[in-house]
Design an enzyme around this catalytic site. Structure first.
Site, PDB file in Angstrom:
ATOM      1  N   ASN A   9      72.188 -59.091   1.725  1.00  0.00           N
ATOM      2  CA  ASN A   9      70.948 -59.572   1.092  1.00  0.00           C
ATOM      3  C   ASN A   9      69.890 -58.468   1.207  1.00  0.00           C
ATOM      4  OD1 ASN A   9      68.309 -60.647   0.895  1.00  0.00           O
ATOM      5  ND2 ASN A   9      69.051 -62.717   1.274  1.00  0.00           N
ATOM      6  N   ASP A  70      71.965 -63.639  10.956  1.00  0.00           N
ATOM      7  CA  ASP A  70      72.153 -64.899  10.239  1.00  0.00           C
ATOM      8  C   ASP A  70      70.946 -65.778  10.526  1.00  0.00           C
ATOM      9  OD1 ASP A  70      74.044 -66.041   8.352  1.00  0.00           O
ATOM     10  OD2 ASP A  70      74.106 -67.733   9.738  1.00  0.00           O
ATOM     11  N   TYR A 153      62.545 -69.028   1.419  1.00  0.00           N
ATOM     12  CA  TYR A 153      61.674 -70.187   1.622  1.00  0.00           C
ATOM     13  C   TYR A 153      60.248 -69.787   2.038  1.00  0.00           C
ATOM     14  CZ  TYR A 153      66.169 -72.725   1.749  1.00  0.00           C
ATOM     15  OH  TYR A 153      67.400 -73.249   1.446  1.00  0.00           O
ATOM     16  N   ASP A 154      59.947 -68.492   2.057  1.00  0.00           N
ATOM     17  CA  ASP A 154      58.623 -68.039   2.538  1.00  0.00           C
ATOM     18  C   ASP A 154      57.433 -68.707   1.846  1.00  0.00           C
ATOM     19  OD1 ASP A 154      59.586 -66.446   4.542  1.00  0.00           O
ATOM     20  OD2 ASP A 154      59.432 -64.569   3.414  1.00  0.00           O
ATOM     21  N   LYS A 175      53.985 -60.854   8.692  1.00  0.00           N
ATOM     22  CA  LYS A 175      55.160 -61.732   8.791  1.00  0.00           C
ATOM     23  C   LYS A 175      56.042 -61.310   9.972  1.00  0.00           C
ATOM     24  CE  LYS A 175      59.450 -63.303   6.675  1.00  0.00           C
ATOM     25  NZ  LYS A 175      60.442 -63.223   5.605  1.00  0.00           N
ATOM     26  N   HIS A 180      60.767 -65.252  12.929  1.00  0.00           N
ATOM     27  CA  HIS A 180      62.101 -65.406  13.529  1.00  0.00           C
ATOM     28  C   HIS A 180      62.835 -64.067  13.578  1.00  0.00           C
ATOM     29  CE1 HIS A 180      61.621 -65.980   9.284  1.00  0.00           C
ATOM     30  NE2 HIS A 180      62.879 -65.701   9.053  1.00  0.00           N
TER      31      HIS A 180
HETATM   32  P1  ITT Z   1      73.896 -62.199   4.265  1.00  0.00           P
HETATM   33  O1  ITT Z   1      74.803 -63.331   4.697  1.00  0.00           O
HETATM   34  O2  ITT Z   1      74.571 -61.192   3.440  1.00  0.00           O
HETATM   35  O3  ITT Z   1      73.184 -61.594   5.435  1.00  0.00           O
HETATM   36  P2  ITT Z   1      72.290 -64.388   3.173  1.00  0.00           P
HETATM   37  O4  ITT Z   1      71.193 -64.446   2.165  1.00  0.00           O
HETATM   38  O5  ITT Z   1      73.479 -65.290   2.956  1.00  0.00           O
HETATM   39  O6  ITT Z   1      72.743 -62.865   3.308  1.00  0.00           O
HETATM   40  P3  ITT Z   1      71.523 -65.889   5.549  1.00  0.00           P
HETATM   41  O7  ITT Z   1      72.727 -66.759   5.471  1.00  0.00           O
HETATM   42  O8  ITT Z   1      71.144 -65.368   6.881  1.00  0.00           O
HETATM   43  O9  ITT Z   1      71.688 -64.621   4.592  1.00  0.00           O
HETATM   44  O10 ITT Z   1      70.209 -66.562   4.971  1.00  0.00           O
HETATM   45  C1  ITT Z   1      70.195 -67.841   4.464  1.00  0.00           C
HETATM   46  C2  ITT Z   1      69.066 -68.030   3.506  1.00  0.00           C
HETATM   47  O11 ITT Z   1      67.900 -68.368   4.245  1.00  0.00           O
HETATM   48  C3  ITT Z   1      68.666 -66.839   2.648  1.00  0.00           C
HETATM   49  O12 ITT Z   1      69.467 -66.714   1.513  1.00  0.00           O
HETATM   50  C4  ITT Z   1      67.222 -67.188   2.308  1.00  0.00           C
HETATM   51  O13 ITT Z   1      67.177 -68.121   1.252  1.00  0.00           O
HETATM   52  C5  ITT Z   1      66.772 -67.887   3.585  1.00  0.00           C
HETATM   53  N1  ITT Z   1      66.067 -66.948   4.471  1.00  0.00           N
HETATM   54  C6  ITT Z   1      66.605 -66.100   5.373  1.00  0.00           C
HETATM   55  N2  ITT Z   1      65.640 -65.398   5.983  1.00  0.00           N
HETATM   56  C7  ITT Z   1      64.463 -65.818   5.459  1.00  0.00           C
HETATM   57  C8  ITT Z   1      63.114 -65.468   5.654  1.00  0.00           C
HETATM   58  O14 ITT Z   1      62.750 -64.522   6.513  1.00  0.00           O
HETATM   59  N3  ITT Z   1      62.172 -66.108   4.931  1.00  0.00           N
HETATM   60  C9  ITT Z   1      62.513 -67.068   4.048  1.00  0.00           C
HETATM   61  N4  ITT Z   1      63.764 -67.440   3.787  1.00  0.00           N
HETATM   62  C10 ITT Z   1      64.746 -66.821   4.484  1.00  0.00           C
END
Ligand code: ITT
Length: 209
Positions: A9, A70, A153-154, A175, A180
């Protein structure tokens, strides 16, 4: 030390790079995820399982140490959902906007808007050892999106300590100070530095769980 960034991502990779470069500038050289590596299926039951799956896959693909993040959004009124399903909340091919729209729809009329973001980062070495960091930020979901920064979701998440602004209404540095991901990566960076200080001539060697 070279460290491959395991996330596919680009928004997460940009944040991870900015935070780790600030924390570990002199200690690590971050390496982009190689283009040819396929998507890693997130079949784990926890954020830690999924972060480990991604880190292990990138170590196997590159032969180098890798760091994976994650992240899940845990909404109190939804019993902690979407959690590990945050990327796919509105379906397998969901966009950020789809996920936000679904979240607002399922919370419509809900008074309890409490939520938290949780990030687990796993730094995995080719010898199978690893170092883990975790970060949690409490906050609430607002009914109308605000701001254009960040991602995911920011626009609907207001963290505690942010003066009522959503993460999307903050600069990246603001931020990262509260987030997190900032907390998890600063935790990881401190542990990496500790392990370097304890064993300056070799890779960190903490037992895997
Ligand atoms: P990778 O598995 O390749 O790392 P991903 O997008 O699937 O990419 P995650 O499973 O960690 O990564 O993230 C889940 C979702 O949560 C992500 O697609 C975003 O929609 C949301 N997310 C993650 N970090 C965030 C943040 O800092 N602020 C807002 N939304 C976030």
């Amino acid at each position: 030390m070279r460290l491959v960034v395991a996330t596919a991502n680009p928004d997460k990779a940009a944040e991870l790079g900015a935070i780790l470069e600030e924390e570990l500038d002199d200690l690590v050289e971050l390496v982009a995820r190689p283009q040819g590596v396929g998507e890693v299926e997130e079949t784990g039951e926890s954020l830690e399982d999924n972060a480990r799956l991604k880190a292990v896959a990138l170590v196997a693909a590159t032969g180098e140490a890798a760091v994976a993040d994650d992240t899940g959004l845990e909404v109190v009124a939804l019993g902690g959902a979407p959690g590990t399903w945050s990327a796919r909340f509105a379906g397998e091919a969901a966009t950020y906007a789809d996920n936000v729209a679904k979240l607002l729809a399922v919370l419509e009329g809900e008074i309890d808007r409490r939520a938290r973001f949780r990030t687990v980062v796993v730094c995995r070495f080719p010898d199978g050892t690893e170092i883990i960091g975790e970060g949690v930020v409490e906050g609430e979901i607002v009914p109308v999106p605000r701001g254009f920064g960040g991602f995911g979701y920011d626009p609907v998440f207001v963290p505690e300590g942010g003066g009522g602004r959503t993460f999307a209404e903050m600069s990246p540095a603001e931020k990262h100070e509260l987030s997190h991901r900032g907390l998890a990566l600063r935790c990881l960076a401190a542990r990496l530095k500790q392990s370097k200080a304890a064993a300056p001539a070799s890779s960190p060697r903490l037992p895997t769980s």
